[in-house]
Motif scaffolding. Structure first.
Motif, PDB file in Angstrom:
ATOM      1  N   ASP A   1       8.901  -6.979   4.994  1.00 28.56           N
ATOM      2  CA  ASP A   1       9.344  -7.545   3.723  1.00 28.56           C
ATOM      3  C   ASP A   1       8.640  -8.884   3.520  1.00 28.56           C
TER       4      ASP A   1
ATOM      5  N   ALA B   1       0.807  -1.231   0.000  1.00 29.46           N
ATOM      6  CA  ALA B   1       0.000   0.000   0.000  1.00 29.46           C
ATOM      7  C   ALA B   1       0.836   1.276   0.000  1.00 29.46           C
ATOM      8  N   SER B   2       2.142   1.175  -0.252  1.00 33.42           N
ATOM      9  CA  SER B   2       2.943   2.401  -0.258  1.00 33.42           C
ATOM     10  C   SER B   2       2.833   3.141  -1.587  1.00 33.42           C
TER      11      SER B   2
ATOM     12  N   LEU C   1      -6.683  -8.246 -13.369  1.00 34.67           N
ATOM     13  CA  LEU C   1      -6.481  -6.888 -13.911  1.00 34.67           C
ATOM     14  C   LEU C   1      -5.722  -6.937 -15.227  1.00 34.67           C
TER      15      LEU C   1
ATOM     16  N   ALA D   1       4.047  -2.358   3.573  1.00 31.74           N
ATOM     17  CA  ALA D   1       4.975  -2.443   2.434  1.00 31.74           C
ATOM     18  C   ALA D   1       6.362  -2.360   3.089  1.00 31.74           C
TER      19      ALA D   1
HETATM   20  P1  NDP Z   1       3.546  -1.434  -7.567  1.00 33.16           P
HETATM   21  O1  NDP Z   1       4.855  -1.949  -8.041  1.00 33.16           O
HETATM   22  O2  NDP Z   1       3.147  -0.053  -7.899  1.00 33.16           O
HETATM   23  O3  NDP Z   1       3.442  -1.597  -5.994  1.00 33.16           O
HETATM   24  C1  NDP Z   1       3.929  -2.751  -5.377  1.00 33.16           C
HETATM   25  C2  NDP Z   1       3.742  -2.604  -3.889  1.00 33.16           C
HETATM   26  O4  NDP Z   1       4.318  -3.748  -3.241  1.00 33.16           O
HETATM   27  C3  NDP Z   1       4.439  -1.388  -3.314  1.00 33.16           C
HETATM   28  O5  NDP Z   1       3.670  -0.851  -2.264  1.00 33.16           O
HETATM   29  C4  NDP Z   1       5.743  -1.949  -2.769  1.00 33.16           C
HETATM   30  O6  NDP Z   1       6.183  -1.115  -1.716  1.00 33.16           O
HETATM   31  C5  NDP Z   1       5.301  -3.317  -2.281  1.00 33.16           C
HETATM   32  N1  NDP Z   1       6.386  -4.291  -2.237  1.00 33.16           N
HETATM   33  C6  NDP Z   1       7.314  -4.546  -3.196  1.00 33.16           C
HETATM   34  N2  NDP Z   1       8.151  -5.504  -2.779  1.00 33.16           N
HETATM   35  C7  NDP Z   1       7.765  -5.859  -1.537  1.00 33.16           C
HETATM   36  C8  NDP Z   1       8.274  -6.766  -0.565  1.00 33.16           C
HETATM   37  N3  NDP Z   1       9.338  -7.533  -0.803  1.00 33.16           N
HETATM   38  N4  NDP Z   1       7.643  -6.851   0.627  1.00 33.16           N
HETATM   39  C9  NDP Z   1       6.558  -6.068   0.894  1.00 33.16           C
HETATM   40  N5  NDP Z   1       6.022  -5.196   0.016  1.00 33.16           N
HETATM   41  C10 NDP Z   1       6.635  -5.090  -1.184  1.00 33.16           C
HETATM   42  O7  NDP Z   1       2.446  -2.492  -8.112  1.00 33.16           O
HETATM   43  P2  NDP Z   1       1.049  -2.205  -8.809  1.00 33.16           P
HETATM   44  O8  NDP Z   1       0.295  -1.236  -7.983  1.00 33.16           O
HETATM   45  O9  NDP Z   1       1.263  -1.931 -10.235  1.00 33.16           O
HETATM   46  O10 NDP Z   1       0.354  -3.643  -8.700  1.00 33.16           O
HETATM   47  C11 NDP Z   1      -0.446  -3.969  -7.587  1.00 33.16           C
HETATM   48  C12 NDP Z   1      -1.088  -5.314  -7.846  1.00 33.16           C
HETATM   49  O11 NDP Z   1      -1.829  -5.264  -9.060  1.00 33.16           O
HETATM   50  C13 NDP Z   1      -0.096  -6.448  -7.992  1.00 33.16           C
HETATM   51  O12 NDP Z   1      -0.590  -7.618  -7.376  1.00 33.16           O
HETATM   52  C14 NDP Z   1      -0.011  -6.637  -9.486  1.00 33.16           C
HETATM   53  O13 NDP Z   1       0.360  -7.951  -9.861  1.00 33.16           O
HETATM   54  C15 NDP Z   1      -1.446  -6.345  -9.887  1.00 33.16           C
HETATM   55  N6  NDP Z   1      -1.544  -5.966 -11.286  1.00 33.16           N
HETATM   56  C16 NDP Z   1      -1.005  -4.782 -11.713  1.00 33.16           C
HETATM   57  C17 NDP Z   1      -1.058  -4.461 -13.048  1.00 33.16           C
HETATM   58  C18 NDP Z   1      -0.490  -3.187 -13.574  1.00 33.16           C
HETATM   59  O14 NDP Z   1      -0.464  -3.015 -14.815  1.00 33.16           O
HETATM   60  N7  NDP Z   1      -0.054  -2.254 -12.726  1.00 33.16           N
HETATM   61  C19 NDP Z   1      -1.668  -5.370 -14.039  1.00 33.16           C
HETATM   62  C20 NDP Z   1      -2.196  -6.577 -13.472  1.00 33.16           C
HETATM   63  C21 NDP Z   1      -2.137  -6.848 -12.148  1.00 33.16           C
HETATM   64  P3  NDP Z   1       7.676  -1.040  -1.137  1.00 33.16           P
HETATM   65  O15 NDP Z   1       8.585  -0.818  -2.296  1.00 33.16           O
HETATM   66  O16 NDP Z   1       7.598   0.113  -0.196  1.00 33.16           O
HETATM   67  O17 NDP Z   1       7.909  -2.339  -0.431  1.00 33.16           O
END
Ligand code: NDP
Length: 282
Positions: free
Chosen positions: A86, A36-37, A209, A59
């Motif tokens: 993490d 959610a970050s 999605l 996150a």
């Molecule tokens: P983002 O890359 O924008 O966000 C990913 C989030 O996960 C961030 O809040 C990040 O925060 C967190 N994150 C990353 N690594 C870790 C870790 N090791 N532990 C904990 N948290 C972690 O992703 P989207 O918003 O684009 O995607 C969100 C969802 O939607 C996903 O499940 C994706 O598969 C799905 N989706 C997205 C599509 C798209 O086109 N955007 C298409 C289809 C599905 P931080 O770095 O602070 O940890």
């Protein structure tokens, strides 16, 4: 023609018969949102906040989470807590659910949304990366779901899993990612049947999605494909409505439903479209 008309009728009937969304049902709802970050997870947090929910967000980046939590409070969240974790770490995933239960008392919604970063490119044999990505994108989901299940059972709650069209079909340049999303679809599809057989109170919504305009997604596909991207805020709202109305599946944008079924019914057409959707020079 008959097949296409039947599919359209089935799709529209499912839309029309879906229960109406009652925004008030989310007032005071206890929600845990992962990833959610930024991106869709951040937008999920803001929508839940506007509906007056009590939320815990997680996150890895604490400072960013703090800012998102503050904004949630200003938008109307009854409570907003954050915890940095993490999802590659088994102890962290447990710690997050424990934290949410401690802060909120119970859970009505567990929204599993986070993903680890994965390169957009040809498979290069990096098994270790795929193993790590399975931990973040798949094993943490099933571990958190299991840990939260007792509380969700008591509250007649919902498990919301954010998946992808790439969990329903394959595409080039995303082999590790598509593996994790296929695993989620398989696992939670199976769990949904088992919960129904046990007459469980918990609903499972798996959200499929298409391309969404988050920074991370846009950065990967820029210059590689011209597939249209849909707004993260709208995707997030549709995910929330799907969970709140206890629908088993969401397809967003709507045409992802047709893409998903076309690949089984017209595989050669799907292959043609996929191979012509990318600008790749060997
Ligand atoms: P983002 O890359 O924008 O966000 C990913 C989030 O996960 C961030 O809040 C990040 O925060 C967190 N994150 C990353 N690594 C870790 C870790 N090791 N532990 C904990 N948290 C972690 O992703 P989207 O918003 O684009 O995607 C969100 C969802 O939607 C996903 O499940 C994706 O598969 C799905 N989706 C997205 C599509 C798209 O086109 N955007 C298409 C289809 C599905 P931080 O770095 O602070 O940890």
């Amino acid at each position: 023609k008959i097949i296409l008309v039947s599919i359209c009728v089935a799709f529209l009937a499912a839309k029309w018969t879906a229960p109406t969304f009652d925004a008030d049902s989310l007032r005071g709802a206890k929600v845990l949102v992962t990833g959610a970050s930024t991106g869709i997870g951040e937008q999920l947090a803001y929508h839940y906040a506007r509906f007056g929910a009590k939320i815990v967000i997680t996150a890895r980046r604490e400072k960013v989470l703090q800012q998102v939590a503050e904004k949630c409070l200003s938008l109307g969240a009854q409570k907003a807590f954050y915890i940095a974790a993490d999802m590659a770490s088994e102890s962290d995933t447990d710690r997050v659910v424990d934290f949410a239960l401690e802060k909120l008392g119970s859970l009505d919604y567990l929204v599993l949304n986070h993903i680890g970063s994965s390169r957009f490119g040809m498979w290069d044999g990096d098994v270790e990366h795929t193993r790590w990505l399975m931990k973040v994108n798949f094993f943490s989901y099933i571990q958190m779901a299991w840990k939260a299940l007792a509380s969700l059972e008591q509250s007649k709650g919902s498990l919301v899993v954010v998946s992808s069209l790439l969990g329903k079909m394959s595409s080039p340049f995303v082999a590790p990612y598509t593996s994790t999303k296929s695993a989620l679809n398989g696992f939670f599809g199976s769990l949904r049947y088992e919960l129904a057989m046990k007459k469980s109170n918990v609903s499972i919504s798996v959200c499929t999605l298409g391309l969404i305009d988050t920074d991370s997604a846009m950065e990967k596909v820029r210059g590689v494909t011209n597939v249209p991207a849909y707004p993260a805020t709208d995707a997030a709202l549709n995910i929330i409505i799907t969970g709140a109305t206890r629908q088993p599946e969401l397809f967003y944008p709507w045409f992802t439903y047709f893409i998903a079924i076309t690949k089984d019914w017209f595989p050669s057409l799907t292959d043609y479209i996929i191979l012509n959707s990318y600008d790749y020079i060997p």
